[in-house]
Write a protein that holds these residues in place. Structure first.
Motif: not given
Ligand code: ALA
Length: 598
Positions: A340-369
């Motif tokens: 609906l925002l006009g994104i026509d290629k897979p993109f969600l996986h690119k957000l993982v790095a940003v999530v891990v950037g915010i939460y990786g320290e408090a939740y190390p399981e995110l970093k390792s996976a």
């Protein structure tokens, strides 16, 4: 100085640990150790056995946690509110302090007040509290009233009495511990209100974002059984829950939780990928202007990206049932909002790095996976990308049909053929002021399940075309099991009812053929080896192994994740079972030998 989300998290732990003598325990997994629950939906979930008296209390019997919670499926789902209010999420962190038969109302109410007004510095005049008003089953909580009013000094007009709907919490599943509760609300100001008339906009009167509930004290003293009956628990317990995102929003004075530092980088990344701007501002009712709608899509995607990252890190894999289905639904819902925002290629996986950037320290399981999570999301996005356009076209035709009710059998077809979870179809239908005939949908689903179950009953694989094709292409299976009880192989085929399929999912029972295997196969009636196949994506239980024309055919059940041709799997033979079979086998040989000697 404004606190960051991470600092709010730490401050909560230190107050209860250092000042109030609590044991700090880590968050438990989002996959609960509780068969009645789909996902961990509250901080108390890991303590249910203690509340029920089935496990010993901790020492000391008071605990503080920051718990990963998901309210995305089943009874506790908040999904339809996400992006439409400033405070709901499919995944969130719950700050909690717990007493297992230790302190009760007279301690915990003043502590909550002290922490909120002194440590967090919230203005007392902006705070209102609620208590349980009582009904036929449970009396009004006069004790809580007295403590708020006399001990803490909250004026009585700011102690509101509400019914079970608002001031009774739990159980988190169909049965379990529960009790009356008392909540704290923060008044964010009239600019956030939905109506100038205080009769219409107020606590217990509307659901808007002016008065934000951010702290819930549950006085957990009852057990609700299957019949809906309440009986007292042996102990009087306390279960507190406070949403980290909400507290951070209040302290950082943002319009919504997505604008806090716990979220904003994710939202910014989505808007960068989509090439649309986040407008922000106060949204009082449902998003209606084009920019409010765009903003809500950005928020939904940011929320879902964070949720799926945490779910996959805790071991959830997409599938057609249970929590795997919830993961699939959230991922596909986010993908659709991306469209609906006009994104026509897979993109969600690119957000993982940003999530891990915010939460990786408090939740190390995110970093390792991180790599595994990125890959898993990418694959699910790609799977949906194959069918989303045709599915949307099919759905658009359905929406054009006369009447307000969408044919349930066609809605089921939309799932089975185009991978549209029914919740997504329903949501799109509602956007068009229509609804799905859910009875017909369920009927179609049951019929489909009936057919598959009947098919499964008569599995015939010998002589099937699939087997012939594998033999022609790859030859017979290399058997390594005389020397090894484990090894690695590549999947040549996944067969269901003798037919090659592209994917087997959690719960499916299928036949699996690999190029090489350590699993011993019996050609006769006797059982072959059992054990496990697994890789980072899936875990598969081997029930039996049989030989067909030189191929080892493993009868397996997918326990987690999904299985595909070409997957590389690590095999582990159940050595105890092998030993047992070998012993049994040898004694049979000895017996025959003895008989022959006669
Ligand atoms: N278990 C309570 C809640 O989730 C604290 O609100």
């Amino acid at each position: 100085m404004t606190l960051s989300g991470a600092q709010v998290r730490d401050k909560f732990i230190s107050y209860f640990r250092d000042k109030r003598g609590h044991l700090h325990k880590p968050s438990s997994s989002l996959i609960p150790d509780n068969p009645t629950l789909l996902l961990t939906s509250a901080g108390m979930v890991q303590f249910v056995p203690i509340f029920l008296g089935n496990a010993a209390p901790t020492n000391p019997p008071r605990v503080v946690t920051v718990q990963k919670c998901a309210r995305a499926g089943g009874k506790d789902s908040d999904i339809e509110n996400i992006g439409r209010t400033s405070r709901h999420h499919s995944f969130f962190e719950m700050l909690g302090n717990f007493s297992f038969g230790d302190y009760f109302k007279k301690e915990v109410i003043p502590w909550a007040w002290e922490y909120v007004t002194k440590d967090l510095g919230l203005e007392p005049e902006r705070l209102t509290v609620t208590i349980f008003m009582g009904d036929d089953e449970v009396p009004a909580d006069e004790e809580a009233f007295e403590i708020w009013n006399k001990t803490v000094g909250v004026p009585k007009e700011r102690i509101i009495r509400l019914s079970k709907k608002d001031n009774f919490w739990g159980p988190p599943g169909p049965t379990g511990p529960c009790g009356p509760c008392s909540e704290i609300y923060y008044d964010r100001g009239p600019e956030y209100g939905c109506n100038d008339d205080p009769e219409k906009c107020g606590i217990g009167k509307c659901e808007c974002d002016r008065y934000m509930e951010f702290w819930n004290l549950v006085f957990m003293e009852l057990f609700k059984d299957d019949a809906g009956k309440f009986t007292p628990l042996a102990n009087k317990n306390v279960d507190t829950g406070s949403g980290l995102e909400r507290v951070t929003l209040i302290l950082q004075k943002k319009n919504n939780t997505f604008e806090t530092d716990l979220f904003f980088p994710i939202l910014e990344e989505v808007s960068k990928i989509a090439g649309v701007e986040y407008t922000g501002g106060i949204v009082k009712n449902l998003p209606s202007t084009p920019s409010e709608k765009t903003d809500s899509y950005l928020k939904i995607i940011a929320d879902h990206a964070r949720a799926i990252t945490f779910l996959i890190a805790d071991g959830v894999r997409t599938s057609n049932i249970g929590r795997g289905y919830v993961l699939r639904f959230i991922t596909r819902r986010a993908a659709r909002f991306g469209r609906l925002l006009g994104i026509d290629k897979p993109f969600l996986h690119k957000l993982v790095a940003v999530v891990v950037g915010i939460y990786g320290e408090a939740y190390p399981e995110l970093k390792s996976a991180e790599a595994l999570i990125t890959q898993a999301i990418r694959e699910e996005e790609e799977r949906f990308a194959k069918t989303i356009d045709r599915g949307m076209a099919f759905l658009e035709d359905l929406l054009k049909e006369a009447g307000n009710i969408i044919d349930g059998a066609k809605a089921f077809n939309l799932y089975s053929t185009y991978g549209f979870p029914i919740e997504l179809t329903n949501e799109i239908a509602i956007e068009h002021e229509k609804s799905v005939d859910m009875d017909a949908y369920r009927k179609a689903k049951e019929e489909h399940a009936g057919v598959s179950a009947a098919d499964q009953f008569n599995v015939v694989i010998t002589g099937d075309e699939a087997i012939g094709g594998i033999l022609r292409e790859h030859g017979t299976t290399e058997f390594t099991g005389y020397d090894h009880l484990s090894g690695e192989g590549t999947v040549l085929a996944v067969l269901k009812n003798g037919k090659a399929i592209d994917e087997a999912q959690e719960g499916d029972e299928v036949d699996l053929i690999l190029n090489t295997t350590p699993f011993y196969a019996e050609s006769g009636g006797q059982l072959g080896d059992g054990g496990m196949f697994e890789n980072d994506e899936c875990r598969v239980l081997v029930i039996d192994t049989k030989k067909h024309e030189g191929l080892h055919v493993h009868r397996v059940r997918v326990q987690a994740g999904a299985l595909h041709p070409k997957d590389k799997l690590k095999a582990t033979v159940d050595s105890e079972k092998r030993l047992h079979t070998v012993l049994h086998h040898s004694s049979a040989h000895l017996f025959h030998a003895a008989v022959r000697r006669d």
